[in-house]
Design a protein around this motif. Sequence first.
Motif, short mmCIF file in Angstrom:
data_model
loop_
_atom_site.label_atom_id
_atom_site.label_comp_id
_atom_site.label_asym_id
_atom_site.label_seq_id
_atom_site.Cartn_x
_atom_site.Cartn_y
_atom_site.Cartn_z
N THR A 53 0.86 -1.18 0.00
CA THR A 53 0.00 0.00 0.00
C THR A 53 0.90 1.22 0.00
N ALA A 54 0.37 2.35 -0.44
CA ALA A 54 1.21 3.55 -0.48
C ALA A 54 0.36 4.79 -0.55
N LEU A 109 9.31 5.64 -8.12
CA LEU A 109 8.46 4.76 -7.32
C LEU A 109 8.01 3.52 -8.08
N ALA A 110 8.02 3.56 -9.40
CA ALA A 110 7.67 2.37 -10.17
C ALA A 110 8.58 1.21 -9.80
N LEU A 111 9.89 1.47 -9.73
CA LEU A 111 10.83 0.42 -9.36
C LEU A 111 10.66 0.00 -7.91
N ASP A 112 10.35 0.97 -7.03
CA ASP A 112 10.10 0.62 -5.63
C ASP A 112 8.88 -0.30 -5.51
N ASP A 113 7.83 0.01 -6.25
CA ASP A 113 6.64 -0.84 -6.23
C ASP A 113 6.97 -2.24 -6.74
N GLN A 114 7.69 -2.31 -7.84
CA GLN A 114 8.05 -3.61 -8.40
C GLN A 114 8.91 -4.41 -7.43
N ALA A 118 4.69 8.45 -1.75
CA ALA A 118 5.40 7.78 -0.66
C ALA A 118 5.84 6.39 -1.09
N ALA A 119 6.88 5.90 -0.44
CA ALA A 119 7.36 4.55 -0.73
C ALA A 119 6.30 3.52 -0.36
N PRO A 120 6.27 2.38 -1.04
CA PRO A 120 5.29 1.34 -0.70
C PRO A 120 5.53 0.79 0.69
N ALA A 121 4.44 0.42 1.37
CA ALA A 121 4.50 -0.10 2.74
C ALA A 121 3.75 -1.43 2.78
N PRO A 122 4.05 -2.26 3.78
CA PRO A 122 3.36 -3.56 3.89
C PRO A 122 1.86 -3.38 4.06
N ILE A 123 1.11 -4.36 3.57
CA ILE A 123 -0.33 -4.35 3.72
C ILE A 123 -0.73 -5.01 5.03
N ALA A 124 -1.93 -4.72 5.49
CA ALA A 124 -2.46 -5.37 6.69
C ALA A 124 -3.03 -6.74 6.34
N ALA A 125 -2.79 -7.69 7.19
CA ALA A 125 -3.34 -9.03 6.96
C ALA A 125 -4.87 -8.99 7.06
N TRP A 126 -5.53 -9.94 6.43
CA TRP A 126 -6.99 -10.00 6.47
C TRP A 126 -7.44 -11.35 7.02
N LYS A 127 -8.67 -11.37 7.50
CA LYS A 127 -9.27 -12.60 8.00
C LYS A 127 -10.16 -13.19 6.92
#
Length: 535
Positions: A83-84, A196-201, A88-97
Amino acid sequence: MKKQMIASAGLGLALLTPYGTPAAASSGPGSSASSGPGSYASASSASGSAAASASAVVRTADGAVRGTTGPQVRTFQGIPYATAARFAAPAPIAAWKGTRDATKPGNVCAQPVGYPIGKPSTDENCLNLNVTTPAGKRGKLPVIVWIHGGSLMYGMGDLYRADRLAAGGAVVVSMNYRLGVTSFLTHPSLPDSGGLALDDQRAALRWVRKNIAAFGGDPRKVTIMGQSGGGFAVCGHLASPASAGLFQRAIIQSAPCGEASRTEAEALAESTEVIEKAGCADAPDVASCLRELPMAKLLDAYGTEREPRPYSGTPSLPLPVDQALRTGRFNRVPVLVGVNHDEENGMILGLELATGKPMAAAAYRPAVEQAYGGNAAAVLRRYPLGKSAGRTLATLKTDSTWSAPTLDTARALSRWTSTRMFEFAEQRTPWYAGYPKPSFPAAAQHMAELPYLFDLALFEKLSPQQTRLADRLIATWTRFARTGDPNGDGEQSWAVLRDDRGEAGWHVQSLTSGTWKRADFVEDHQYRFWSTVKK
């Protein structure tokens, strides 16, 4: 040169109807609408249906996902990998149930109206990926991570249906990543932005390393593969210390790496113009102004006539890409790098479709003079006007913009790592579905190899002969992903390129529906001439 690449990367079809979801994207093996033999929707028994349904559920580190299962492949779409916030740089996503639906494509990243390989969007919650796996195979399969093209301005991963490629014995991953202004806008108040394209990849590649075993893939056999803008991204990852260890092989299609990065000064100059047009140049807080601007206005300020690149001189890209390759300071993995024999045919024929008539003979000399300036006289002597002005111009622009620079890239890589170069040279290729036939054959134009590797509704259906070539290409690409060597299946030996042996070592494999053999690349594309022409 970059404007020439923009037109080519967009097929020269800017005036065609922008991409809409093709019928093929919602039907056929592995799709949610599949109802043919072997799909779980048509299973003959309750137990068979339950088994197929279960096989379409995979548990990732963030939660379970349910895809679709067909007779050949399992398909999972729209899985979030990061997520981002804007710029901003991409960040980890939240886990889901529970189990997340993965039967439909995810949001397309923000991009303007333009080429049919893209889809207009203002979405920013778009960092999602797709996984296609062989339905009947288990174990540690090679992984191909596809980075879509579109000048780093347009496109989405789900356009490239990977059923045939995956059925050949690989797990195929494609992703959406930020494009254009949302990736490359550069300003001192935006410390993360500019590439940011490379950061996302990279975030997608980290997701692959963490999760792909659950889909049957081997995280130690990851091949990054890209075409055009996606190929330039592959060049960037080769040169990036931040990408080290995230892949073990690389395939570059139609993307000479000398054009894969730019300077910070170039990025700032372009962005200053955009920020002024957006009305944020005199804002007390430029970053806040840009972040609060409606996305449609930001896209409009950026426009469509750009070919963005990440800039060098940063921790993730310390050197210009071409310098990194020349000096050996890059991630040394086996590389397949290639070009199409007639790249610029797409641009010229696209203009022909737009105007409704072929290029006039009288327009040839002015076009060369505009493109080549002080070198125009020498270029005109080397490429005199032929029967078709458009075809002559396409030939010389292919040689100067694509063929010669790609051999330069292969030579640089080969000094440090195992490198094989190819030229896709098939002349009877599919034309764009639903459009008038061109005045001269499109042949191996830009993108011409893609319908052989992916199911693309943009092109006419493959003929039986074309399908046979597709099978050969898929088998070769899959072998390379598995072993780092494309040789096998009785094809003529494909030698590594050896720059230390001079021209004798510049082996370029010609890929056609006939016997694959060494191309007469240096003569065919006037390589010696273009090596003496100042850029």
